[in-house]
Motif scaffolding. Structure first.
Motif, PDB file in Angstrom:
ATOM      1  N   VAL A  27       0.838  -1.204   0.000  1.00 43.46           N
ATOM      2  CA  VAL A  27       0.000   0.000   0.000  1.00 43.46           C
ATOM      3  C   VAL A  27       0.872   1.253   0.000  1.00 43.46           C
ATOM      4  N   ALA A  28       1.969   1.250   0.760  1.00 48.31           N
ATOM      5  CA  ALA A  28       2.862   2.409   0.771  1.00 48.31           C
ATOM      6  C   ALA A  28       3.409   2.688  -0.629  1.00 48.31           C
ATOM      7  N   ALA A  29       3.797   1.622  -1.344  1.00 42.07           N
ATOM      8  CA  ALA A  29       4.302   1.802  -2.709  1.00 42.07           C
ATOM      9  C   ALA A  29       3.199   2.281  -3.645  1.00 42.07           C
ATOM     10  N   LEU A  30       2.010   1.710  -3.524  1.00 39.10           N
ATOM     11  CA  LEU A  30       0.896   2.121  -4.392  1.00 39.10           C
ATOM     12  C   LEU A  30       0.516   3.576  -4.143  1.00 39.10           C
ATOM     13  N   ASN A  31       0.619   4.015  -2.908  1.00 41.29           N
ATOM     14  CA  ASN A  31       0.274   5.408  -2.601  1.00 41.29           C
ATOM     15  C   ASN A  31       1.258   6.392  -3.208  1.00 41.29           C
ATOM     16  N   GLN A  32       2.473   5.928  -3.528  1.00 38.49           N
ATOM     17  CA  GLN A  32       3.481   6.785  -4.147  1.00 38.49           C
ATOM     18  C   GLN A  32       3.510   6.655  -5.672  1.00 38.49           C
ATOM     19  N   ALA A  33       2.699   5.771  -6.234  1.00 42.78           N
ATOM     20  CA  ALA A  33       2.733   5.523  -7.685  1.00 42.78           C
ATOM     21  C   ALA A  33       2.369   6.779  -8.456  1.00 42.78           C
ATOM     22  N   VAL A  53      -5.573  -3.042   0.025  1.00 42.40           N
ATOM     23  CA  VAL A  53      -4.881  -3.083  -1.261  1.00 42.40           C
ATOM     24  C   VAL A  53      -5.821  -2.621  -2.371  1.00 42.40           C
ATOM     25  N   ALA A  54      -7.069  -3.094  -2.352  1.00 41.88           N
ATOM     26  CA  ALA A  54      -8.044  -2.667  -3.361  1.00 41.88           C
ATOM     27  C   ALA A  54      -8.257  -1.155  -3.299  1.00 41.88           C
ATOM     28  N   GLU A  55      -8.340  -0.626  -2.096  1.00 38.87           N
ATOM     29  CA  GLU A  55      -8.538   0.821  -1.942  1.00 38.87           C
ATOM     30  C   GLU A  55      -7.334   1.596  -2.469  1.00 38.87           C
ATOM     31  N   ALA A  56      -6.119   1.068  -2.269  1.00 38.59           N
ATOM     32  CA  ALA A  56      -4.915   1.734  -2.776  1.00 38.59           C
ATOM     33  C   ALA A  56      -4.867   1.708  -4.300  1.00 38.59           C
ATOM     34  N   LEU A  57      -5.285   0.592  -4.906  1.00 36.48           N
ATOM     35  CA  LEU A  57      -5.371   0.533  -6.366  1.00 36.48           C
ATOM     36  C   LEU A  57      -6.383   1.554  -6.880  1.00 36.48           C
ATOM     37  N   GLU A  58      -7.504   1.654  -6.208  1.00 34.05           N
ATOM     38  CA  GLU A  58      -8.543   2.610  -6.596  1.00 34.05           C
ATOM     39  C   GLU A  58      -8.019   4.041  -6.512  1.00 34.05           C
ATOM     40  N   ARG A  59      -7.351   4.384  -5.413  1.00 34.05           N
ATOM     41  CA  ARG A  59      -6.816   5.743  -5.266  1.00 34.05           C
ATOM     42  C   ARG A  59      -5.798   6.051  -6.355  1.00 34.05           C
ATOM     43  N   VAL A  67      -3.429   1.434 -14.007  1.00 27.57           N
ATOM     44  CA  VAL A  67      -3.458   0.284 -13.096  1.00 27.57           C
ATOM     45  C   VAL A  67      -3.980  -0.933 -13.840  1.00 27.57           C
ATOM     46  N   TRP A  68      -3.153  -1.985 -13.878  1.00 25.16           N
ATOM     47  CA  TRP A  68      -3.527  -3.252 -14.502  1.00 25.16           C
ATOM     48  C   TRP A  68      -3.521  -4.331 -13.430  1.00 25.16           C
ATOM     49  N   LEU A  69      -4.624  -5.034 -13.310  1.00 25.10           N
ATOM     50  CA  LEU A  69      -4.773  -6.099 -12.322  1.00 25.10           C
ATOM     51  C   LEU A  69      -5.172  -7.386 -13.029  1.00 25.10           C
ATOM     52  N   VAL A 120       4.521  -4.548  -9.707  1.00 19.56           N
ATOM     53  CA  VAL A 120       5.532  -3.561 -10.087  1.00 19.56           C
ATOM     54  C   VAL A 120       4.891  -2.181 -10.019  1.00 19.56           C
ATOM     55  N   VAL A 121       5.599  -1.245  -9.400  1.00 18.75           N
ATOM     56  CA  VAL A 121       5.124   0.129  -9.263  1.00 18.75           C
ATOM     57  C   VAL A 121       6.112   1.064  -9.948  1.00 18.75           C
ATOM     58  N   ASP A 122       5.641   1.758 -10.986  1.00 16.55           N
ATOM     59  CA  ASP A 122       6.419   2.775 -11.699  1.00 16.55           C
ATOM     60  C   ASP A 122       7.726   2.254 -12.282  1.00 16.55           C
ATOM     61  N   GLY A 123       7.855   0.937 -12.469  1.00 19.33           N
ATOM     62  CA  GLY A 123       9.108   0.402 -12.983  1.00 19.33           C
ATOM     63  C   GLY A 123      10.268   0.569 -12.034  1.00 19.33           C
TER      64      GLY A 123
END
Length: 408
Positions: A27-33, A53-59, A67-69, A120-123
């Motif tokens: 979640v920390a990584a997704l929040n910085q994406a 995790v779902a909420e972080a993907l949504e944000r 975002v690809w899931l 993977v977040v932002d490569g």
């Protein structure tokens, strides 16, 4: 595709134990994406802590991140309606890998599943391991758990992030191309299949701050049904074959084929201490019982077997010679059973780093000492009906492999 399984220097690899710590890091990584997020998982169960995790993907999608899931059609047959709506409104693109259809698993070709757990977040940052997007204290089949399941993952920075991203991107575009083809959108399908060979942007990691752990040698290992059919199993056999002092393996569903069994037996007979930490709690009939007929051969060779009984074991990790000149460790999604080694898409990270190997080793030895029960030589003298169930499950597994055209 950049992937090369050779170990390369310059990686930052961090061991993560359990879903709670994994979700926190993810979640920390997704929040910085800021650019793109790719996530693959076998199970995406929107219950308890996994909702974060779902909420972080949504944000991330709402602020313009691509975002690809991808989820597996057996592990996650469908997402809840409320989350299908929320993802659609946010712009999260998601696909189900190999939906089962009306006949389900009666068709052997549908036993080929997407079992990897990757992000993977932002490569820049990648995650790989055995942890599903599933609350540690909950099981879809068994309900609430008294203790969290035991599982591991890693976060990684370095060249292998690009390798992981390339593999995930290729799969995404192939799924997209197949979707377009089913909908008879032929030009779009051709575009998707062509795009599958084009990598997403990847950047080397930023310089490490002072005081960071030294970089590690690491590599990505894949198993699929095209180019990487035996890569993970061969890596295990090679590491065990080169072992001089110690092998520790923790594996949830353990039914190694003949060559892998031989590697373990030969290691034990030449004086290597081999310890296996295996599933001790009943979860599924086939996986639980089919493993036990191979215990006798391993025990007779001097292999030590321990069954984890504090909760469900879901780990797929191993350590070889952590205190010596050639330490080797792996964390990933691949079990040492025919479903993983012959049929599923899997991903493991291999790390040749003493500090990392020692950390994982210490934790596994703690679990063996305090939360497991040794399997003794008298195991073969169990009651007849217990041995009958084991042989029945083993025979059914062999028959299933015959139907898929595999020998194991």
């Amino acid at each position: 595709m950049r992937h090369n399984p050779a170990l390369r220097d310059g990686h930052q690899i961090r061991l993560i134990e359990g879903g709670q710590d994994y979700f926190e890091a993810l979640v920390a990584a997704l929040n910085q994406a800021r650019s793109h997020v790719l996530l693959e998982t076998y199970i995406f169960d929107l219950h308890g802590a996994a909702v974060r995790v779902a909420e972080a993907l949504e944000r991330a999608a709402l602020r313009g991140v691509r975002v690809w899931l991808v989820v597996d059609g057996v592990g996650t047959p469908q997402l809840p309606e409320v989350w299908r709506v929320r993802f659609a409104l946010a712009g999260v693109d998601w696909r189900i890998y190999a939906p089962l259809g009306a006949l389900g698993l009666l068709i052997p070709s549908r036993w080929r599943r997407l079992h990897r757990k990757l992000c993977v977040v932002d490569g820049q940052t990648a995650f790989c391991g055995g942890i599903n997007i599933l609350d540690d204290w909950y099981d879809p089949h068994h309900g609430s758990l008294a203790r969290p399941r035991l599982d591991f993952a890693v976060s990684a920075q370095g060249e292998l992030v690009g390798h992981i991203q390339d593999s995930m991107s290729q799969l995404w575009w192939r799924l997209q191309g197949a979707k377009n083809a089913r909908e008879r959108k032929i030009p779009q399908a051709l575009h998707s299949f062509i795009t599958a060979g084009l990598p997403l942007p990847w950047k080397p990691p930023l310089p490490l701050p002072d005081g960071s752990p030294p970089p590690s040698r690491a590599a990505l290992l894949l198993r699929d049904n095209v180019l990487h059919r035996t890569q993970i199993e061969r890596a295990y056999r090679k590491a065990i074959g080169l072992a001089r002092h110690e092998v520790v393996i923790a594996n949830a569903y353990f039914l190694p084929g003949r060559r892998l069994r031989q590697a373990l037996v030969h290691a034990a007979r030449r004086g290597v201490r081999v310890r296996l930490l295996l599933q001790g709690r009943y979860e599924y009939f086939m996986q639980y019982h089919a493993a036990r007929p191979v215990y006798g051969t391993l025990l007779a060779a001097g292999v030590e077997i321990y069954e984890y009984d504090a909760s469900f074991l879901h780990a797929k990790v191993a350590v070889v010679d952590p205190d010596n000149e050639r330490p080797w460790a792996t964390v990933g999604s691949s079990n040492l059973d025919p479903l993983s080694l012959l049929l599923a898409r899997e991903a493991n990270v291999v790390v040749a780093d003493r500090q990392f190997a020692q950390q994982l080793h210490r934790r596994l030895i703690q679990v063996i000492a305090s939360q497991s029960t040794p399997v003794l030589a008298a195991f073969g003298q169990r009651l007849w009906h217990q041995r009958l169930r084991d042989r029945l499950a083993f025979g059914l597994m062999r028959m299933a492999l015959f139907l898929t055209g595999h020998r194991y």
